[in-house]
Design a protein around this motif. Sequence first.
Motif, PDB file in Angstrom:
ATOM      1  N   PHE A  73       0.977  -1.235  -0.060  1.00 51.68           N
ATOM      2  CA  PHE A  73      -0.012  -0.259  -0.082  1.00 51.68           C
ATOM      3  C   PHE A  73       0.746   1.434  -0.029  1.00 51.68           C
ATOM      4  O   PHE A  73       1.710   1.504   0.746  1.00 51.68           O
ATOM      5  N   GLY A  74       0.594   2.263  -0.826  1.00 54.27           N
ATOM      6  CA  GLY A  74       1.176   3.410  -0.995  1.00 54.27           C
ATOM      7  C   GLY A  74       2.481   3.346  -1.725  1.00 54.27           C
ATOM      8  O   GLY A  74       3.284   4.351  -1.812  1.00 54.27           O
ATOM      9  N   LYS A  75       2.670   2.018  -2.304  1.00 47.88           N
ATOM     10  CA  LYS A  75       4.068   1.837  -2.795  1.00 47.88           C
ATOM     11  C   LYS A  75       4.154   1.726  -4.360  1.00 47.88           C
ATOM     12  O   LYS A  75       2.968   1.265  -4.697  1.00 47.88           O
ATOM     13  N   THR A  76       5.189   2.202  -4.920  1.00 46.60           N
ATOM     14  CA  THR A  76       5.148   2.098  -6.531  1.00 46.60           C
ATOM     15  C   THR A  76       5.632   0.654  -6.659  1.00 46.60           C
ATOM     16  O   THR A  76       6.621  -0.035  -6.234  1.00 46.60           O
ATOM     17  N   VAL A  77       4.718  -0.067  -7.350  1.00 41.23           N
ATOM     18  CA  VAL A  77       4.636  -1.590  -7.956  1.00 41.23           C
ATOM     19  C   VAL A  77       4.704  -1.759  -9.404  1.00 41.23           C
ATOM     20  O   VAL A  77       4.557  -0.808 -10.379  1.00 41.23           O
ATOM     21  N   VAL A  78       5.233  -2.933  -9.926  1.00 43.81           N
ATOM     22  CA  VAL A  78       5.220  -3.275 -11.376  1.00 43.81           C
ATOM     23  C   VAL A  78       3.921  -4.309 -11.039  1.00 43.81           C
ATOM     24  O   VAL A  78       3.870  -5.390 -10.508  1.00 43.81           O
ATOM     25  N   VAL A  79       3.008  -4.099 -12.096  1.00 40.53           N
ATOM     26  CA  VAL A  79       1.989  -5.112 -12.533  1.00 40.53           C
ATOM     27  C   VAL A  79       2.179  -5.627 -13.643  1.00 40.53           C
ATOM     28  O   VAL A  79       2.368  -4.911 -14.708  1.00 40.53           O
ATOM     29  N   ILE A  80       2.180  -7.120 -13.658  1.00 38.86           N
ATOM     30  CA  ILE A  80       2.116  -7.554 -15.045  1.00 38.86           C
ATOM     31  C   ILE A  80       1.016  -8.642 -15.120  1.00 38.86           C
ATOM     32  O   ILE A  80       0.796  -9.331 -14.452  1.00 38.86           O
ATOM     33  N   GLY A  81       0.340  -8.412 -16.545  1.00 39.84           N
ATOM     34  CA  GLY A  81      -0.872  -8.905 -16.611  1.00 39.84           C
ATOM     35  C   GLY A  81      -0.675  -9.661 -18.052  1.00 39.84           C
ATOM     36  O   GLY A  81       0.066  -9.082 -18.835  1.00 39.84           O
ATOM     37  N   ASN A  82      -1.890 -10.597 -18.412  1.00 38.39           N
ATOM     38  CA  ASN A  82      -1.884 -10.921 -19.768  1.00 38.39           C
ATOM     39  C   ASN A  82      -3.154 -10.288 -20.636  1.00 38.39           C
ATOM     40  O   ASN A  82      -3.419 -10.764 -21.734  1.00 38.39           O
ATOM     41  N   GLY A  83      -3.443  -9.051 -19.893  1.00 39.48           N
ATOM     42  CA  GLY A  83      -4.467  -8.358 -20.870  1.00 39.48           C
ATOM     43  C   GLY A  83      -5.885  -8.790 -20.563  1.00 39.48           C
ATOM     44  O   GLY A  83      -6.828  -8.271 -21.111  1.00 39.48           O
ATOM     45  N   LYS A  84      -6.068  -9.877 -19.808  1.00 33.42           N
ATOM     46  CA  LYS A  84      -7.456 -10.554 -19.507  1.00 33.42           C
ATOM     47  C   LYS A  84      -8.109  -9.753 -18.215  1.00 33.42           C
ATOM     48  O   LYS A  84      -7.256  -9.429 -17.466  1.00 33.42           O
ATOM     49  N   LYS A  85      -9.451  -9.795 -18.413  1.00 30.50           N
ATOM     50  CA  LYS A  85      -9.996  -9.044 -17.239  1.00 30.50           C
ATOM     51  C   LYS A  85     -10.992 -10.221 -16.857  1.00 30.50           C
ATOM     52  O   LYS A  85     -11.431 -11.180 -17.404  1.00 30.50           O
ATOM     53  N   ASP A  86     -11.092 -10.305 -15.519  1.00 32.19           N
ATOM     54  CA  ASP A  86     -12.378 -11.478 -14.849  1.00 32.19           C
ATOM     55  C   ASP A  86     -13.814 -10.876 -15.272  1.00 32.19           C
ATOM     56  O   ASP A  86     -14.083  -9.926 -15.791  1.00 32.19           O
ATOM     57  N   ARG A  87     -14.827 -11.619 -14.698  1.00 28.75           N
ATOM     58  CA  ARG A  87     -16.168 -11.339 -14.820  1.00 28.75           C
ATOM     59  C   ARG A  87     -16.605  -9.790 -14.281  1.00 28.75           C
ATOM     60  O   ARG A  87     -17.691  -9.339 -14.641  1.00 28.75           O
ATOM     61  N   ASN A  88     -15.965  -9.445 -13.295  1.00 29.21           N
ATOM     62  CA  ASN A  88     -16.132  -8.242 -12.868  1.00 29.21           C
ATOM     63  C   ASN A  88     -15.352  -7.237 -13.348  1.00 29.21           C
ATOM     64  O   ASN A  88     -15.325  -6.058 -12.580  1.00 29.21           O
ATOM     65  N   GLY A  89     -14.584  -7.047 -14.167  1.00 29.31           N
ATOM     66  CA  GLY A  89     -14.166  -5.968 -15.076  1.00 29.31           C
ATOM     67  C   GLY A  89     -12.578  -5.838 -14.568  1.00 29.31           C
ATOM     68  O   GLY A  89     -12.014  -4.828 -14.781  1.00 29.31           O
ATOM     69  N   ARG A  90     -12.159  -6.575 -13.669  1.00 26.58           N
ATOM     70  CA  ARG A  90     -10.997  -6.447 -12.895  1.00 26.58           C
ATOM     71  C   ARG A  90      -9.898  -6.970 -13.739  1.00 26.58           C
ATOM     72  O   ARG A  90      -9.727  -7.984 -14.297  1.00 26.58           O
ATOM     73  N   TRP A  91      -8.769  -6.307 -13.951  1.00 29.12           N
ATOM     74  CA  TRP A  91      -7.400  -6.648 -14.593  1.00 29.12           C
ATOM     75  C   TRP A  91      -6.952  -7.811 -13.672  1.00 29.12           C
ATOM     76  O   TRP A  91      -6.541  -7.661 -12.546  1.00 29.12           O
ATOM     77  N   ILE A  92      -6.804  -8.882 -14.505  1.00 28.28           N
ATOM     78  CA  ILE A  92      -5.945  -9.935 -13.980  1.00 28.28           C
ATOM     79  C   ILE A  92      -4.594  -9.971 -13.822  1.00 28.28           C
ATOM     80  O   ILE A  92      -4.046  -9.872 -15.060  1.00 28.28           O
ATOM     81  N   GLY A  93      -3.578  -9.963 -12.943  1.00 28.75           N
ATOM     82  CA  GLY A  93      -2.211  -9.833 -12.887  1.00 28.75           C
ATOM     83  C   GLY A  93      -1.587 -10.199 -11.713  1.00 28.75           C
ATOM     84  O   GLY A  93      -2.174 -10.402 -10.640  1.00 28.75           O
TER      85      GLY A  93
END
Length: 163
Positions: A73-93
């Motif tokens: 929380f509050g930190k700069t992170v790297v998010v790696i995803g495959n471009g897919k979203k779940d049924r709730n529209g959230r990015w999966i990564g």
Amino acid sequence: MKRLLFLLFCVCFYGFGFSQKITAKVVGVKDGDTFVVLNEHRQIVVRLEHIDAPEKNQPYGAKAKKFASDFCFGKTVVVIGNGKKDRNGRWIGEIFYKNQNLGKELVRNGLAWHFKRYSKNENYADLEMDARKKKRGLWQEKEPIAPWEWRKFKKRKFEIVRI
């Protein structure tokens, strides 16, 4: 020949076009496996890939959320995803902070399950087996209930009350 080249181009473009890696600041922790990140002035909701953490009102749910908050929380992170979203529209990564993978750390510490229904990743499976063996976190419980079972039970309970 042109058709083959076009097909090859489409396959390559599809693979590169949907793989995503972003740097973002974590501005919200909804629970142990769902986060809000800020990237270029836009908020993105990220659902961790490969894992399922206990629900907030489930045993170890608050501990999983606290661990995740302390981690990023509050930190700069790297998010790696495959471009897919779940049924709730959230990015999966997956979320990384200082080269540590949050999902793997949650599983390693017994604060999440490897979500085998959606992931065949052996690293996560091994981490879960090790946490079970060493009785870390939720694996100290006699019969821990997987989050997907917890949600199913809560949904049925709600439907019975509604009738």
